[in-house]
Scaffold this motif. Structure first.
Motif, PDB file in Angstrom:
ATOM      1  N   THR A 231       0.836  -1.205   0.000  1.00  7.99           N
ATOM      2  CA  THR A 231       0.000   0.000   0.000  1.00  7.99           C
ATOM      3  C   THR A 231       0.872   1.256   0.000  1.00  7.99           C
ATOM      4  O   THR A 231       0.562   2.230  -0.678  1.00  7.99           O
ATOM      5  CB  THR A 231      -0.956   0.020   1.204  1.00  7.99           C
ATOM      6  N   LYS A 232       1.982   1.216   0.735  1.00  7.19           N
ATOM      7  CA  LYS A 232       2.883   2.370   0.739  1.00  7.19           C
ATOM      8  C   LYS A 232       3.494   2.578  -0.643  1.00  7.19           C
ATOM      9  O   LYS A 232       3.543   3.704  -1.157  1.00  7.19           O
ATOM     10  CB  LYS A 232       3.979   2.184   1.783  1.00  7.19           C
ATOM     11  N   ALA A 233       3.976   1.488  -1.248  1.00  7.84           N
ATOM     12  CA  ALA A 233       4.590   1.597  -2.575  1.00  7.84           C
ATOM     13  C   ALA A 233       3.577   2.089  -3.604  1.00  7.84           C
ATOM     14  O   ALA A 233       3.912   2.923  -4.458  1.00  7.84           O
ATOM     15  CB  ALA A 233       5.173   0.248  -2.988  1.00  7.84           C
ATOM     16  N   ARG A 234       2.353   1.577  -3.528  1.00 10.10           N
ATOM     17  CA  ARG A 234       1.328   2.000  -4.495  1.00 10.10           C
ATOM     18  C   ARG A 234       1.030   3.489  -4.361  1.00 10.10           C
ATOM     19  O   ARG A 234       0.844   4.183  -5.366  1.00 10.10           O
ATOM     20  CB  ARG A 234       0.049   1.170  -4.298  1.00 10.10           C
ATOM     21  N   CYS A 235       0.995   3.983  -3.139  1.00  7.45           N
ATOM     22  CA  CYS A 235       0.798   5.424  -2.936  1.00  7.45           C
ATOM     23  C   CYS A 235       1.990   6.224  -3.459  1.00  7.45           C
ATOM     24  O   CYS A 235       1.822   7.257  -4.110  1.00  7.45           O
ATOM     25  CB  CYS A 235       0.574   5.725  -1.456  1.00  7.45           C
ATOM     26  N   LEU A 236       3.207   5.742  -3.182  1.00  7.64           N
ATOM     27  CA  LEU A 236       4.399   6.463  -3.638  1.00  7.64           C
ATOM     28  C   LEU A 236       4.450   6.511  -5.153  1.00  7.64           C
ATOM     29  O   LEU A 236       4.891   7.524  -5.740  1.00  7.64           O
ATOM     30  CB  LEU A 236       5.652   5.788  -3.085  1.00  7.64           C
ATOM     31  N   ALA A 237       3.982   5.459  -5.814  1.00  6.60           N
ATOM     32  CA  ALA A 237       3.984   5.443  -7.276  1.00  6.60           C
ATOM     33  C   ALA A 237       3.120   6.561  -7.852  1.00  6.60           C
ATOM     34  O   ALA A 237       3.381   7.042  -8.964  1.00  6.60           O
ATOM     35  CB  ALA A 237       3.488   4.084  -7.781  1.00  6.60           C
ATOM     36  N   ALA A 238       2.120   6.998  -7.111  1.00  5.69           N
ATOM     37  CA  ALA A 238       1.256   8.074  -7.580  1.00  5.69           C
ATOM     38  C   ALA A 238       1.978   9.420  -7.637  1.00  5.69           C
ATOM     39  O   ALA A 238       1.480  10.366  -8.260  1.00  5.69           O
ATOM     40  CB  ALA A 238       0.017   8.186  -6.679  1.00  5.69           C
ATOM     41  N   PHE A 239       3.148   9.507  -7.008  1.00  8.61           N
ATOM     42  CA  PHE A 239       3.912  10.763  -6.991  1.00  8.61           C
ATOM     43  C   PHE A 239       5.060  10.772  -7.994  1.00  8.61           C
ATOM     44  O   PHE A 239       5.841  11.728  -8.031  1.00  8.61           O
ATOM     45  CB  PHE A 239       4.479  11.009  -5.589  1.00  8.61           C
ATOM     46  N   GLU A 240       5.209   9.733  -8.800  1.00  8.77           N
ATOM     47  CA  GLU A 240       6.323   9.694  -9.746  1.00  8.77           C
ATOM     48  C   GLU A 240       6.329  10.933 -10.634  1.00  8.77           C
ATOM     49  O   GLU A 240       5.287  11.375 -11.116  1.00  8.77           O
ATOM     50  CB  GLU A 240       6.253   8.433 -10.604  1.00  8.77           C
ATOM     51  N   GLY A 241       7.522  11.483 -10.835  1.00  9.23           N
ATOM     52  CA  GLY A 241       7.672  12.704 -11.614  1.00  9.23           C
ATOM     53  C   GLY A 241       7.570  13.960 -10.767  1.00  9.23           C
ATOM     54  O   GLY A 241       7.867  15.057 -11.254  1.00  9.23           O
ATOM     55  N   ARG A 242       7.163  13.825  -9.512  1.00  8.98           N
ATOM     56  CA  ARG A 242       7.018  14.990  -8.631  1.00  8.98           C
ATOM     57  C   ARG A 242       7.879  14.888  -7.375  1.00  8.98           C
ATOM     58  O   ARG A 242       7.788  15.745  -6.498  1.00  8.98           O
ATOM     59  CB  ARG A 242       5.544  15.158  -8.220  1.00  8.98           C
ATOM     60  N   ARG A 285     -12.940   4.648   6.076  1.00 10.29           N
ATOM     61  CA  ARG A 285     -12.022   4.287   7.149  1.00 10.29           C
ATOM     62  C   ARG A 285     -10.582   4.278   6.640  1.00 10.29           C
ATOM     63  O   ARG A 285     -10.312   3.819   5.530  1.00 10.29           O
ATOM     64  CB  ARG A 285     -12.397   2.922   7.728  1.00 10.29           C
ATOM     65  N   PRO A 286      -9.625   4.750   7.453  1.00  6.74           N
ATOM     66  CA  PRO A 286      -8.244   4.912   6.966  1.00  6.74           C
ATOM     67  C   PRO A 286      -7.469   3.614   6.933  1.00  6.74           C
ATOM     68  O   PRO A 286      -7.493   2.832   7.884  1.00  6.74           O
ATOM     69  CB  PRO A 286      -7.632   5.886   7.969  1.00  6.74           C
ATOM     70  N   HIS A 287      -6.784   3.382   5.842  1.00  6.49           N
ATOM     71  CA  HIS A 287      -5.839   2.278   5.738  1.00  6.49           C
ATOM     72  C   HIS A 287      -4.410   2.749   6.008  1.00  6.49           C
ATOM     73  O   HIS A 287      -3.600   1.987   6.524  1.00  6.49           O
ATOM     74  CB  HIS A 287      -5.893   1.650   4.335  1.00  6.49           C
ATOM     75  N   LEU A 288      -4.116   3.974   5.634  1.00  5.90           N
ATOM     76  CA  LEU A 288      -2.733   4.464   5.674  1.00  5.90           C
ATOM     77  C   LEU A 288      -2.758   5.979   5.662  1.00  5.90           C
ATOM     78  O   LEU A 288      -3.603   6.600   5.012  1.00  5.90           O
ATOM     79  CB  LEU A 288      -1.993   3.925   4.453  1.00  5.90           C
ATOM     80  N   THR A 289      -1.840   6.599   6.399  1.00 10.20           N
ATOM     81  CA  THR A 289      -1.601   8.042   6.312  1.00 10.20           C
ATOM     82  C   THR A 289      -0.112   8.256   6.131  1.00 10.20           C
ATOM     83  O   THR A 289       0.698   7.446   6.613  1.00 10.20           O
ATOM     84  CB  THR A 289      -2.073   8.799   7.565  1.00 10.20           C
ATOM     85  N   GLY A 290       0.272   9.322   5.428  1.00 14.07           N
ATOM     86  CA  GLY A 290       1.691   9.516   5.193  1.00 14.07           C
ATOM     87  C   GLY A 290       2.060  10.923   4.821  1.00 14.07           C
ATOM     88  O   GLY A 290       1.187  11.759   4.499  1.00 14.07           O
ATOM     89  N   THR A 291       3.352  11.206   4.868  1.00 14.81           N
ATOM     90  CA  THR A 291       3.905  12.490   4.467  1.00 14.81           C
ATOM     91  C   THR A 291       5.153  12.254   3.640  1.00 14.81           C
ATOM     92  O   THR A 291       5.851  11.241   3.804  1.00 14.81           O
ATOM     93  CB  THR A 291       4.266  13.377   5.674  1.00 14.81           C
ATOM     94  N   ILE A 292       5.430  13.206   2.748  1.00  8.26           N
ATOM     95  CA  ILE A 292       6.676  13.234   1.987  1.00  8.26           C
ATOM     96  C   ILE A 292       7.315  14.587   2.219  1.00  8.26           C
ATOM     97  O   ILE A 292       6.684  15.628   1.990  1.00  8.26           O
ATOM     98  CB  ILE A 292       6.432  13.014   0.482  1.00  8.26           C
ATOM     99  N   THR A 293       8.553  14.575   2.704  1.00 11.16           N
ATOM    100  CA  THR A 293       9.268  15.818   2.964  1.00 11.16           C
ATOM    101  C   THR A 293      10.604  15.804   2.244  1.00 11.16           C
ATOM    102  O   THR A 293      11.278  14.770   2.182  1.00 11.16           O
ATOM    103  CB  THR A 293       9.501  16.017   4.469  1.00 11.16           C
ATOM    104  N   GLU A 294      10.982  16.942   1.705  1.00 11.17           N
ATOM    105  CA  GLU A 294      12.216  17.047   0.931  1.00 11.17           C
ATOM    106  C   GLU A 294      13.423  17.085   1.843  1.00 11.17           C
ATOM    107  O   GLU A 294      13.366  17.632   2.941  1.00 11.17           O
ATOM    108  CB  GLU A 294      12.183  18.281   0.042  1.00 11.17           C
ATOM    109  N   GLY A 295      14.513  16.525   1.361  1.00 11.00           N
ATOM    110  CA  GLY A 295      15.786  16.607   2.076  1.00 11.00           C
ATOM    111  C   GLY A 295      16.059  15.395   2.936  1.00 11.00           C
ATOM    112  O   GLY A 295      15.248  14.485   3.048  1.00 11.00           O
TER     113      GLY A 295
END
Length: 295
Positions: A231-242, A285-295
């Motif tokens: 689930t984490k990888a699938r979410c991260l894939a949605a940000f490719e290119g950004r 209902r939540p399955h996952l919450t996350g953040t992406i921070t630069e650096g």
């Protein structure tokens, strides 16, 4: 220690390093986890670091991982990919005689990955895995499995997987306060019945709770559930290119995704980074919450 080949151990000021000659064989470790789990009664965490040097990435394996998780087929490794390279070392450590908790029943509740630069197919990685920070939790105790990838002696990737061992709970059992109202979905995904089996094939994580309804029921789940790291990888894939070259993606796993499922993904910018959630599309209902921070 495991039955896999090791060279001589060496002791540092605070930790012993077991230098492995090859990646541990998961097919041997899982039966060991079942047979020895009942002997583990808690206690202190071991001070051993498992190390594996000169690890190369198989192009076909990377492509298979990318397909299962929704990434594009490139020579750049997704930030979640080295987790599957270190996974056998993690399981070797968690099934070692000195490890205090059974592998079965340890719940992966959070994962934080930091990469300092993009990793590529041509990189030869030195891997290190150790466990630390045993601490109380409202539902029991938790600890951190820390995995690192090094290039030329420099740490370029760090993965901290937090596990909960239920039991001996006291006090409030809620992990957080109120649950935020679901935000409008950015995207919706249908998660197939066989995603647990498919991800298990590429990750090596063939925990029975992910394989079938029958085996999941043996551990208290009504149906098979998706891997948290899928689930984490699938979410991260949605940000490719950004995504920036160096960043941290920090995730907390909430309710499991019962398979098959329809999920709602939401992402929004938060300063220079992102916040994202994955929820049940119908009930919110939540399955996952996350953040992406630069650096």
């Amino acid at each position: 220690m495991t039955n896999d080949r090791t060279t001589a151990d060496r002791t540092t000021a605070d930790r012993t390093t077991a230098q492995l000659a090859s990646s541990p064989r998961l097919a041997r470790l899982y039966p060991k986890a079942v047979l020895t789990g009942f002997r583990r009664k808690g206690g202190e965490l071991p001070d051993t670091t498992y190390a594996l040097s000169g690890v190369t990435v198989d192009r076909e394996h990377l492509a298979a991982y990318n397909r299962v998780c929704g990434f594009r087929l490139t020579d750049e490794l997704p930030a979640t990919y080295p987790h599957v390279l270190t996974f056998p070392l993690q399981i070797a450590l968690m099934t070692a005689a000195e490890f205090p908790f059974p592998l079965v029943g340890s719940v992966h509740v959070a994962n934080r990955i930091t990469q300092t630069r993009p990793l590529r197919l041509s990189d030869r990685l030195d891997l290190r895995v150790h466990v630390t920070n045993l601490r109380p939790h409202p539902r029991g105790r938790q600890f951190d499995m820390v995995s690192k990838a090094l290039l030329g002696g420099d740490v370029v990737w760090t993965d901290i997987s937090t596990y909960l061992r239920r039991g001996g709970a006291s006090g409030d059992t809620s992990e957080s306060g109120r649950e935020d109202r679901p935000a409008p979905a950015t995207a919706g995904w249908r998660v197939s019945q066989d995603i647990g089996r498919r991800y298990g094939q590429v990750s090596g994580d063939r925990n029975p709770i992910h394989v079938s309804r029958l085996t999941a029921r043996m551990f208290g789940y009504p149906r098979a559930i998706a891997h948290g790291m899928w689930t984490k990888a699938r979410c991260l894939a949605a940000f490719e290119g950004r995504l920036p070259a160096a960043y941290t993606v920090d995730t907390r796993f909430k309710l499991p995704v019962l398979l098959p499922a329809t999920v709602a993904f939401h992402a929004e910018q938060d300063g220079q980074g992102w916040r994202f959630t994955l929820r049940d599309a119908k009930k919110g209902r939540p399955h996952l919450t996350g953040t992406i921070t630069e650096g």
